[in-house]
Structure formats: structure tokens, C-alpha cells
Design an enzyme around this catalytic site. Structure first.
Site, PDB file in Angstrom:
ATOM      1  N   ALA A 143       0.851  -1.189   0.000  1.00  0.00           N
ATOM      2  CA  ALA A 143       0.000   0.000   0.000  1.00  0.00           C
ATOM      3  C   ALA A 143       0.890   1.243   0.000  1.00  0.00           C
ATOM      4  O   ALA A 143       2.084   1.170   0.281  1.00  0.00           O
ATOM      5  CB  ALA A 143      -0.910  -0.010   1.222  1.00  0.00           C
TER       6      ALA A 143
ATOM      7  N   GLU B 269       3.720  -6.056   7.022  1.00  0.00           N
ATOM      8  CA  GLU B 269       3.112  -4.988   7.815  1.00  0.00           C
ATOM      9  C   GLU B 269       3.616  -4.958   9.259  1.00  0.00           C
ATOM     10  O   GLU B 269       3.653  -3.896   9.899  1.00  0.00           O
ATOM     11  CB  GLU B 269       1.578  -5.142   7.807  1.00  0.00           C
ATOM     12  CG  GLU B 269       0.921  -4.851   6.481  1.00  0.00           C
ATOM     13  CD  GLU B 269       0.827  -6.047   5.553  1.00  0.00           C
ATOM     14  OE1 GLU B 269       0.108  -5.973   4.555  1.00  0.00           O
ATOM     15  OE2 GLU B 269       1.492  -7.093   5.842  1.00  0.00           O
TER      16      GLU B 269
ATOM     17  N   GLU C  21      -2.075  -9.088  -1.015  1.00  0.00           N
ATOM     18  CA  GLU C  21      -3.505  -9.184  -0.758  1.00  0.00           C
ATOM     19  C   GLU C  21      -4.308  -9.025  -2.047  1.00  0.00           C
ATOM     20  O   GLU C  21      -5.303  -9.727  -2.262  1.00  0.00           O
ATOM     21  CB  GLU C  21      -3.916  -8.122   0.264  1.00  0.00           C
ATOM     22  CG  GLU C  21      -3.374  -8.420   1.658  1.00  0.00           C
ATOM     23  CD  GLU C  21      -3.565  -7.278   2.634  1.00  0.00           C
ATOM     24  OE1 GLU C  21      -3.969  -7.535   3.778  1.00  0.00           O
ATOM     25  OE2 GLU C  21      -3.311  -6.108   2.248  1.00  0.00           O
TER      26      GLU C  21
ATOM     27  N   GLY D 221      -0.219  -5.035   0.647  1.00  0.00           N
ATOM     28  CA  GLY D 221      -1.431  -4.890  -0.149  1.00  0.00           C
ATOM     29  C   GLY D 221      -1.309  -5.525  -1.522  1.00  0.00           C
ATOM     30  O   GLY D 221      -2.310  -5.954  -2.103  1.00  0.00           O
TER      31      GLY D 221
END
Length: 295
Positions: free
Chosen positions: A103, A169, A149, A146
Site C-alpha cells: 500500500a 506490515e 492481498e 497490499g
């Protein structure tokens, strides 16, 4: 039992009607628009029959970090492609260096708990997982945080031989928020998921394939071509039956084995109410190629 069979047959008809209504609505919205130029992605049709959509993440300086604008553009492109009956499958890819390296931390860093709760932060990142058409992730390079994901939201993952997957993360003082702890566990089991999420360690494409996260490992320079070829093969089948099959496989994530088997069997029974099931079996008996009508 007869009532259950009728219920599932009704479900097939309902799915077809909902699909048609959604496509009519979206086509009304998009049909007059020229091919859209995006800021953070590239979107095009590919394959011999131009029946596979290719979405390429395009933030090279940020290693395709997932900012809100990029996620919104993916959602917009998916809306357009799902409204187009000529498209049977969608491929999402990045660059050879990075599928998506996570992200956008600079965008995320100022957030507060109150803002996350009040805006339901990341709730709009689930569009890929909600797609009705099959989506193939073609992962080269880094798929981290992300990015990992996003790949796991897709239905099938093809990985280049130099791809790396991870959920780092923990090193940022947070945890995955778009499915990282949940989908890794379902794909690879608790132990491997715990190791990835608690250490932030990356795994190779080969490790990901052995663990069940990845369907196939392919030389990096052939990855997109192979993913498109897979999309083309899927596109030769009945879109309605493909949708039912995808729904049945996804149900395995959410139910017990016994309930999943019942769901599968009733969807199987329901296909006998469709024209495409009759055409497929008739074509087989007559030794010819089927001509599916999405009905």
C-alpha cells in the site's frame, strides 16, 4: 428435495437476470464513453479474439504501491469489463520489477483510528474479490503487503519465476488489513501464514506454489502471455456456467465440507435448467464444438 432443486434452478435464473440487469445499467453508463485513459493503470483488450481484459498497474516510481486513486481506477475498469459480454476473463498484472510492493504508506501514515473507523478504511479495496468474471493475477517481482492481498483476491495466481510474496506490515507497527491474515491462512495453512505475517519474511514463487498460494510458476518473460492464454481458454466456455462454477469454488472458503458439497451438487443440478448445459452435452454427443449462448 424437489423444493431444493427448484430453489437452485430459480437461483440460476436469478443470477442470469441480475447479470443482465447489471450489464444493461453499466452499458448505459459506459457505452457512449471513449476508451478511458487512466492515471495509475493501463487497461486494454488482448488475446486473439480480444476477449481477455488486461489491467496493468502503472506507478513505476512507487513500485505500483496501491494508493486510493489506483484502487479506484481498478474498480472502474472492472465495472466496464464486467458490463462487456465479449470479455470472458480479466488479467491483472504489474511490471517485471513489481506487481505491487504494498500500500502507499505515505498516503496511509497520517490516518488515525477514528478516521479509519469513520471512513471504513480499505472497505473499497474488495472490488476484485467481488468480481463475477474470473480474474487472473500475473505476478512478477514483488507482491508485498497490499500487493500480495490484491493477488490473493484474484481467482488464480500465475507467478513469474522471480516473484516474491510477503506480508511485511508487522515491521511497520501494524497488521494486514485487506485479507492478508485470512487468505494466507486459507491458502497455505496456519503455520505458514503465521510465519509470513509475524516475521514479514518474503517467500519465493516456488515456495508459494508448493504452499498452494500460486497455481503455476512461469518464466518472467512469458508470464503475461500464459496468463492471457489461460483467460482465453476460460472465455471459450459458457459465461453463465463459469460464474456458477466460480461461486461454487468460492463457497468452499465459507462453509463446512458437508455444506459445500450440498451447494455444489445443487448448482450442478441447476445447470440442467440452462440452455448452455443442453448445448454442451448435445455437442459432445454429436462430436462438434459447442455454441454457448450464456443462457
Amino acid at each position: 428435495m424437489a423444493n431444493i432443486a427448484r430453489l437452485f434452478a430459480s437461483r440460476v435464473a436469478q443470477l442470469a437476470q441480475q447479470q443482465q440487469q447489471q450489464q444493461t445499467k453499466l452499458l448505459r453508463l459506459y457505452s457512449s464513453a471513449a476508451p478511458k485513459a487512466y492515471e495509475f493503470i493501463k487497461a486494454e483488450l488482448t488475446g486473439e479474439k480480444k476477449n481477455v481484459a488486461l489491467i496493468t498497474l502503472n506507478r513505476p516510481k512507487a513500485l505500483n504501491a496501491l494508493c486510493n486513486g489506483l484502487v479506484a481506477e481498478i474498480s472502474d475498469a472492472l465495472d466496464r469489463y464486467e458490463a462487456d459480454d465479449s470479455i470472458g476473463a480479466i488479467v491483472i498484472t504489474g511490471s517485471e520489477k513489481a506487481f505491487a510492493a504494498g500500500a502507499d504508506i505515505k498516503e496511509m501514515q497520517p490516518n488515525t483510528y477514528a478516521k479509519c473507523i469513520n471512513t471504513d478504511f480499505l472497505a473499497n479495496w474488495t472490488r476484485v474479490a467481488k468480481a463475477q468474471k474470473p480474474i487472473i493475477a500475473a505476478v512478477n517481482g514483488y507482491a508485498l503487503g497490499g500487493g500480495c492481498e490484491l493477488a490473493m483476491m484474484c481467482d488464480i495466481i500465475y507467478a513469474g519465476d522471480k516473484a516474491r510474496f510477503g506480508q511485511p506490515e508487522i515491521a511497520l507497527g501494524t497488521i494486514p488489513g485487506a485479507g492478508g491474515t485470512q487468505r494466507t491462512t486459507r491458502s497455505m495453512g496456519k503455520s505458514k501464514a503465521m510465519e509470513m505475517c509475524l516475521t514479514g519474511n518474503m517467500i519465493t514463487a516456488e515456495e508459494a506454489e508448493r504452499a498452494g498460494l500460486v497455481s503455476k510458476v512461469i518464466p518472467a518473460d512469458k508470464l503475461i502471455a500464459e496468463a492471457v492464454k489461460l483467460g482465453e481458454k476460460i472465455s471459450t466456455f459458457s459465461p453463465l456456467i463459469v460464474r456458477l462454477c466460480k461461486e461454487a469454488v468460492n463457497t468452499a472458503y465459507e462453509t463446512s465440507l458437508n455444506e459445500g458439497l450440498k451447494f455444489e451438487r445443487r448448482h450442478f443440478h441447476a445447470t440442467f435448467s440452462t440452455k448452455d448445459r443442453l448445448e454442451g452435452m448435445t455437442a459432445f454427443v454429436e462430436k462438434r464444438a459447442p455454441k454457448f449462448s450464456n443462457e
